[in-house]
Write an enzyme that holds these catalytic residues in place. Structure first.
Site, PDB file in Angstrom:
ATOM      1  N   HIS B 267      12.072   3.019  -1.982  1.00 50.50           N
ATOM      2  CA  HIS B 267      11.679   1.606  -1.954  1.00 50.50           C
ATOM      3  C   HIS B 267      10.813   1.306  -0.725  1.00 50.50           C
ATOM      4  O   HIS B 267       9.723   0.732  -0.829  1.00 50.50           O
ATOM      5  CB  HIS B 267      12.936   0.720  -1.947  1.00 50.50           C
ATOM      6  N   GLU B 268      11.293   1.732   0.448  1.00 48.72           N
ATOM      7  CA  GLU B 268      10.553   1.406   1.673  1.00 48.72           C
ATOM      8  C   GLU B 268       9.246   2.186   1.756  1.00 48.72           C
ATOM      9  O   GLU B 268       8.255   1.681   2.276  1.00 48.72           O
ATOM     10  CB  GLU B 268      11.427   1.640   2.907  1.00 48.72           C
ATOM     11  N   HIS B 271       6.662   0.188   0.045  1.00 47.02           N
ATOM     12  CA  HIS B 271       6.077  -0.805   0.968  1.00 47.02           C
ATOM     13  C   HIS B 271       5.174  -0.120   1.998  1.00 47.02           C
ATOM     14  O   HIS B 271       4.114  -0.628   2.345  1.00 47.02           O
ATOM     15  CB  HIS B 271       7.194  -1.540   1.716  1.00 47.02           C
ATOM     16  N   GLU B 297       6.759  -6.248  -3.133  1.00 49.23           N
ATOM     17  CA  GLU B 297       8.027  -5.769  -3.675  1.00 49.23           C
ATOM     18  C   GLU B 297       7.797  -4.854  -4.879  1.00 49.23           C
ATOM     19  O   GLU B 297       8.550  -3.904  -5.099  1.00 49.23           O
ATOM     20  CB  GLU B 297       8.940  -6.934  -4.060  1.00 49.23           C
TER      21      GLU B 297
END
Lengths: 501, 501
Positions: B267-268, B271, B297
């Site tokens: 997820h990170e 980003h 997101e």
């Protein structure tokens, strides 16, 4: 507006200035400990911007009005030892100095020293100064320009000395260096002759993870508060206070020389205790800071040498440490290790130097930085001049630039004129210790029993908690009952030399 | 002054504003990753000061003059897709908004959210929200005040929505939430019924040191550049860009749930790649940033779910990972692990929720934060309201506040109105993936062969490198050939449900 109101607004502005400065301080720490290499250019721009904003704050003409108001109405009624008296004097001096330096120079210095520190780090990795020297040249030119702005009739190097150690001049410093060289060089020679070859004991590898653990334990034992601080690894050890409750030490470790991490930790904890015990209620005002870098270095040098290289300390520590280190270290006796950590030598490295040779390392740097600042030496000539100075003063030749002119980060960071504070610190440390021993005959018994409190409490009460209520000279005189002098240091080094008969 | 000169000065000021803001960003990261607990109060004062200085910059009347000049003389000649057109529009909007909020409120928000984040962390450690709720109350009141300043006739919650997702309103959001709840809830029930009990496989302990190593390898595999970034552990995962060349991810690991660290890292990194690929030449100008948090997101949710929960990914990863994990994991088959990481459940935790239940977790938060903002719910009532909402929407009761209303840091940090961007992000991710699959039929073969490039390049070219050249809606439409819609997400979730027959 009443005089009090003017003073309170001055204090409020001083706190805001410190607050903004502490953002720049944190960015410096982050550069050292956390920042990825790709972040260097952006960091330099951040620092340049903060430096400019700090300069705008520091030169705001409103400060001049407030100072005049407070000086006229409040000043005459203040006793010399009143915190307000110290604050007014120092804030006036800071204001006058800030107005002498143009914003563009302040900004350039912040940007260039950030980038030159990065350049120093990579040159150091390469063990070759060539890529760093153009950056050093830029730093020196900017520092000269800064010194010229601040000169008010003084010599450039004196101006820079005064920035770190208020009142110190070449006229005061040079005789100290000559005295140390003249008196201590023969002691060092005799000690080297009598001490025989260095034992290989201290070179036995010790796992760095274990060393880090021991460093934290020692810091805690000395009273460093980890709820209000950190201990990290960095290329160049340092101590910073971000703010009350946030004091950060960096240190370094070598698997093949566990004493490096141990003494570096002691040194930085010396600084760290000072920062943690400074009067928090005065945070942000001049009176809440240390009065000079020399008194600050004294805290580091005292814990590193007078505690860390003392027989009583090793008698306490070694029986606890050696079983964890294992190998031949487990079998070594405390007194042998204590003698080994005091072994005199003419080496190339300042940080790991023994006490007898240490001020000769400072001597080299002071003469070189003075020559750089005065324009007698070009940056490009530094590696050769460094090697020559080491051959002449210490009789050794660094094998490469990393062991030579790249071993310290100070000049890369713009800290020209800083090195003398180590010798001043050594002098103050010796004088404080002489007094502590007079007052506390049982000091060594306490240390040998594992209790550093008599020592730590003495420093806290006589130095740390007083902030800048007194100048360094007054502080030392009050703490020791005698004016600041180099004699206790010379006497201490004589005692060290006599360890070898 | 020419129109160009006005525009160039505007850009220069925007870059300085970003630069100063990036100091505050670094201070936030440090608070999360490095700061000792004693440093919280000083940090709050630092953030309050920076917020005030940022506000002074943002409301400087000179900006108004420059904007008027550039808009009049430069504006009419600009094409809609010109970076200057985007910058002028966004800088105008930022200027108008900044002038609506008083400096004291900006400063209070920075101070209170820093302290409330610290309060959240200790309450979380204690698993009891009571000490945090007064802080939440203060945050909500300040955010309400901020929304009132910015309202210009709009509803408070719409104002906050618009801060994170420009253009999003409750009128747009509510039908999405209703649709997801109506369509996905039955799918979730059926999937739970058919999938049977959860395997204990994923609970097998894996050394956190090894997990950290794997996380770094996955980040590198996905193209995250560690020379320009970091990966650290923190209580709440996040991604920040300090500046070009300095992007920092934080993630978290659990010894008894290795998938937490793995999916959080994915997820990170989603980003992080966005931040690393944003057009560096526009850094500091609005066009150099992402157009909304929803599109940001989407990058995280896409790597976490569409890659990280795909069969082809596990077919590549698991044979390489399982021997290192050892124990029963070494013997597990890739397809079994893939099924396990997609196992549907009605749980109490958002971050570890499966895709079918995820938007229900968002649903709970959106209704609660809207009630807080509108004044329909007091902070002190939150723990009970949270528990009731979970019982109603997910059919479960959190065992304590840590598993309940303290699981997310967003509200403590003042991020009210942020949660909807996860659902918007889910929708965008599904739509991007549908298009990518249409264009690249061999995508799964590439992933199964360990090549994430087709996926990463698609995101870089269609999203990351474009910055804010287009609005989120335009960006999605250009990238996928269709207007932004929730249908691809619903279809994707239907596919997920069908995994269980």
């Amino acid at each position: 507006m009443t005089a009090d109101a003017a003073y309170l607004e001055l204090l409020h502005r001083a706190r805001e200035h410190t607050l903004l400065g502490s953002c720049a301080t944190l960015l410096e720490w982050d550069e050292d400990v956390c920042m990825p290499e790709g972040g260097g250019e952006h960091r330099a721009e951040q620092q340049a911007l903060l430096a400019r904003l700090l300069h705008v704050q520091a030169t705001d003409p409103r400060l001049g009005d407030l100072l005049a108001e407070a000086e006229t109405k409040l000043g005459p009624g203040l006793a010399p030892g009143d915190p307000a008296s110290v604050n007014l004097r120092e804030l006036r001096e800071e204001y006058e100095k800030a107005r002498l330096v143009p914003a563009s120079l302040v900004e350039d210095l912040a940007r260039v020293t950030t980038l030159s520190y990065e350049a120093w780090r990579s040159a150091r990795d390469e063990r070759d100064a060539r890529t760093f020297l153009p950056w050093l040249d830029r730093v020196v030119r900017l520092k000269r320009a800064e010194a010229d702005c601040l000169a008010r009739g003084r010599d450039r190097y004196d101006v820079l000395l005064d920035e770190w150690e208020p009142g110190l001049t070449w006229a005061v410093l040079e005789p100290m260096l000559i005295r140390l060289r003249a008196d201590v060089s023969p002691l060092l020679d005799r000690a080297i002759e009598r001490s025989g070859p260095m034992t290989e004991l201290l070179r036995h590898p010790v796992d760095v993870g274990l060393q880090v653990k021991v460093a934290r334990e020692l810091a805690e034992w000395l009273g460093f508060d980890f709820a209000s601080g950190r201990l990290d690894q960095a290329v160049h050890p340092s101590t910073i206070r971000v703010g009350p409750g946030d004091v950060r030490l960096t240190t370094r470790f070598r698997a093949d020389a566990f004493t490096v991490g141990l003494f570096t930790t002691h040194h930085e904890v010396g600084h760290g205790l000072y920062e943690q015990y400074l009067p928090g209620e005065h945070f942000g005002a001049p009176v809440g800071e240390a009065p000079s870098l020399g008194i600050h270095e004294a805290q580091g040098r005292l814990l590193e040498n007078h505690l860390g290289r003392s027989r009583s300390f090793w008698r306490h520590l070694w029986p606890r440490l050696s079983p964890r280190f294992g190998g031949p270290l487990a079998a070594a006796r405390a007194d042998d290790v204590w003698r080994a950590v005091n072994h005199p030598r003419r080496g190339t490295d300042r940080v790991t130097a023994d006490e007898l040779s240490y001020d000769l390392h400072i001597n080299v740097r002071v003469h070189l930085e003075r020559a750089l600042v005065r324009g007698d030496l070009a940056a490009v000539e530094l590696p050769l001049a460094w090697t020559e100075a080491y051959r002449r003063l210490l009789g050794v030749t660094p094998p490469d630039d990393r062991a030579g002119c790249l071993q310290d980060s100070h000049w890369a960071e713009g800290m020209l004129g800083f090195f003398p504070t180590y010798t001043v610190g050594n002098a103050i440390a010796a004088q404080l210790m002489r007094r502590l021993r007079e007052e506390t005959p049982a000091l060594d018994d306490a240390l040998a029993a594992g209790d550093p409190q008599p020592l730590v409490a003495f420093l806290r009460d006589r130095v740390h908690r007083l902030g800048s209520l007194f100048s360094t000279g007054e502080l030392v005189a009050r703490a020791t009952g005698a004016p600041l002098s180099i004699e206790p240091l010379v006497a201490h080094l004589r005692d060290k030399a006599e360890l070898w008969g």
